[in-house]
Write a protein that holds these residues in place. Sequence first.
Motif, short mmCIF file in Angstrom:
data_model
loop_
_atom_site.label_atom_id
_atom_site.label_comp_id
_atom_site.label_asym_id
_atom_site.label_seq_id
_atom_site.Cartn_x
_atom_site.Cartn_y
_atom_site.Cartn_z
N LEU A 53 0.83 -1.20 0.00
CA LEU A 53 0.00 0.00 0.00
C LEU A 53 0.86 1.25 0.00
N ARG A 54 2.12 1.11 0.45
CA ARG A 54 3.02 2.27 0.46
C ARG A 54 3.37 2.74 -0.94
N PHE A 55 3.34 1.81 -1.90
CA PHE A 55 3.77 2.16 -3.25
C PHE A 55 2.94 3.29 -3.82
N ASN A 56 1.62 3.30 -3.54
CA ASN A 56 0.75 4.33 -4.10
C ASN A 56 1.21 5.73 -3.73
N GLY A 57 1.45 5.93 -2.43
CA GLY A 57 1.86 7.25 -1.99
C GLY A 57 3.22 7.65 -2.54
N LEU A 58 4.17 6.71 -2.54
CA LEU A 58 5.50 7.00 -3.07
C LEU A 58 5.45 7.28 -4.57
N ARG B 110 -0.22 -1.90 -16.74
CA ARG B 110 -0.71 -2.57 -15.53
C ARG B 110 -0.51 -1.72 -14.29
N ILE B 111 0.64 -1.06 -14.22
CA ILE B 111 0.89 -0.19 -13.06
C ILE B 111 -0.11 0.97 -13.06
N LEU B 112 -0.34 1.59 -14.22
CA LEU B 112 -1.26 2.71 -14.31
C LEU B 112 -2.68 2.30 -13.93
N GLU C 278 -7.11 2.37 -10.03
CA GLU C 278 -8.09 1.66 -9.22
C GLU C 278 -7.95 2.00 -7.74
N ARG C 279 -6.71 2.07 -7.27
CA ARG C 279 -6.50 2.40 -5.86
C ARG C 279 -6.91 3.84 -5.57
N ASP C 280 -6.65 4.77 -6.51
CA ASP C 280 -7.07 6.16 -6.32
C ASP C 280 -8.59 6.26 -6.27
#
Length: 529
Positions: free
Chosen positions: A456-461, A488-490, A495-497
């Motif tokens: 979950l840290r990846f999103n913020g970073l 895939r990353i985008l 989705e998380r946003d």
Amino acid sequence: MGGNGKKLHKWKITFHRPFFKSDGNKKLPPQEFICPISNSLMSDPVVVSSGQTFERLSIKVCKDLDVTPTLPDGSNPDFTNIIPNLALKSTIQNWCSKSGFEHPNPPEYSEVESIISSSMGFCLMNRDNSKIGVSESDFLNGVSETTPVLFSHAASELNCPNFYSCSSSDESVIANTTPRLPFATRPSCFSASSSPTTSTEFIVSDEVSSYNSATSEDENLVNMMKTSDVFEQEQAVILLRKITRTNEEARVSLCTERLLFALKELLNTRYAALQSNAAAALVNLSLAKVNKIKIVRAGIIPLLIDILKNGFQESQDHATGAIFSLALEDENRTAIGVLGALPPLLHALRSGWGTTRLDAAMALYHLTLVQSNRAKIIKLGAVGTLLGLLKDPAVAAQVLLVVVNLAACAEGRSALLDANAVECLVGMLRKWSSSGSGSTRENCVVALYSLSHGSLRFNGLARDARVSDVLREVVESGSDRAREKARRILVMLRERDEEEEGREDEEVDWEAVMEGGVTRARRLNWEKS
């Protein structure tokens, strides 16, 4: 020293085969299948720190009796660490099945203890005898030479066109998730040129140049290496280096146990030219796929590590190349890591020069295909150093491969995220978006994709580093594989946003929460909408 502080006894052991008798059509087991201590077919072979293979129980009995065997070459094995030799165990079992030979059973403790005790008694008897000459020399003359088993299924070869399809290790998880290497597939210190490549390569005398490897094999070279004349020793390793530079057959035929043991002594010399040419000759021998396991089992790795720490500059260059070459063999990687090669390789990568740095980076890449070595790298605290080296254009592309390997395991991802790897990789993508190679850009994306998994840290970073901007550029102009990973990353980030925005927009009826809980409050909100 033994476990109780007493000095270990030294004793000679024979390599005869008293336990096997030919019954006509049945073949005797190959000598490399026989434990040098128990003289029995090995049921549980293990590799010790010095590279030799023994039956596990034989090592236990030696430790229990506080004794250390002396091998025919005069060396003493190091029992500090042992690694199961699963490949040899499987080879022995397959040979038994095909040859109709009974599969080996674990030896009895008492039998091995009796053999060792008898050998100790023999040596003590000879040591107390004032006339040791004839009986001991006759005894040693009966010692037959052994050659480690040659595995035809060795995983990697230096000139293999695709490393990634060669690896057979279950732990080599990066093999199918990274592009092909855009780098040379041989150590940088190796040169196939017939002309002298270093200042330490001398003109070989006519007498030595007449050497015929097809007829005399390794005998002449070994005899020259064992002389007390340093010049003749130098001529021997220079000749070995020349013969094995381009001749594949010579590499295989000359890589015998006695030649490797003679070469070990020269690697330990304090003469710069001698040590450098000995290390260069070892690089040439290691190029043959069938030699890689044999060289490691001969106990060469500790000497190469010592050269990296204390050797001459040119010798360090060749030693790094040799470790890189040997690390291409999947079965060598764990042993090389256990023997302590990772710290000096990291030092060579950070503080070395030219080809030494490149070979150190590639050695670390292949070694970190194994999880145990990835864990060691992380424990050494080297993640920050590796990320810092991504800013060095001389080795950045090679170091990136190591980072990709580390990102494949959970502890590696955590350490990389702690060290701000996302920002480093995004910065690398921005810097090399126009000038960098396609494979390097692809590896950056692969590393980011691995870091995005289960964190979950990846999103913020990623948001702070504005990763979406550079990934959109990759989607537009990257390779097919890089574009797919970037998409895939985008998608994952979007989705998380959206999930976070949904939670922020949701109006909470606190009165309903107090009365019936969150579930009821959400139901009321849905009814209102």
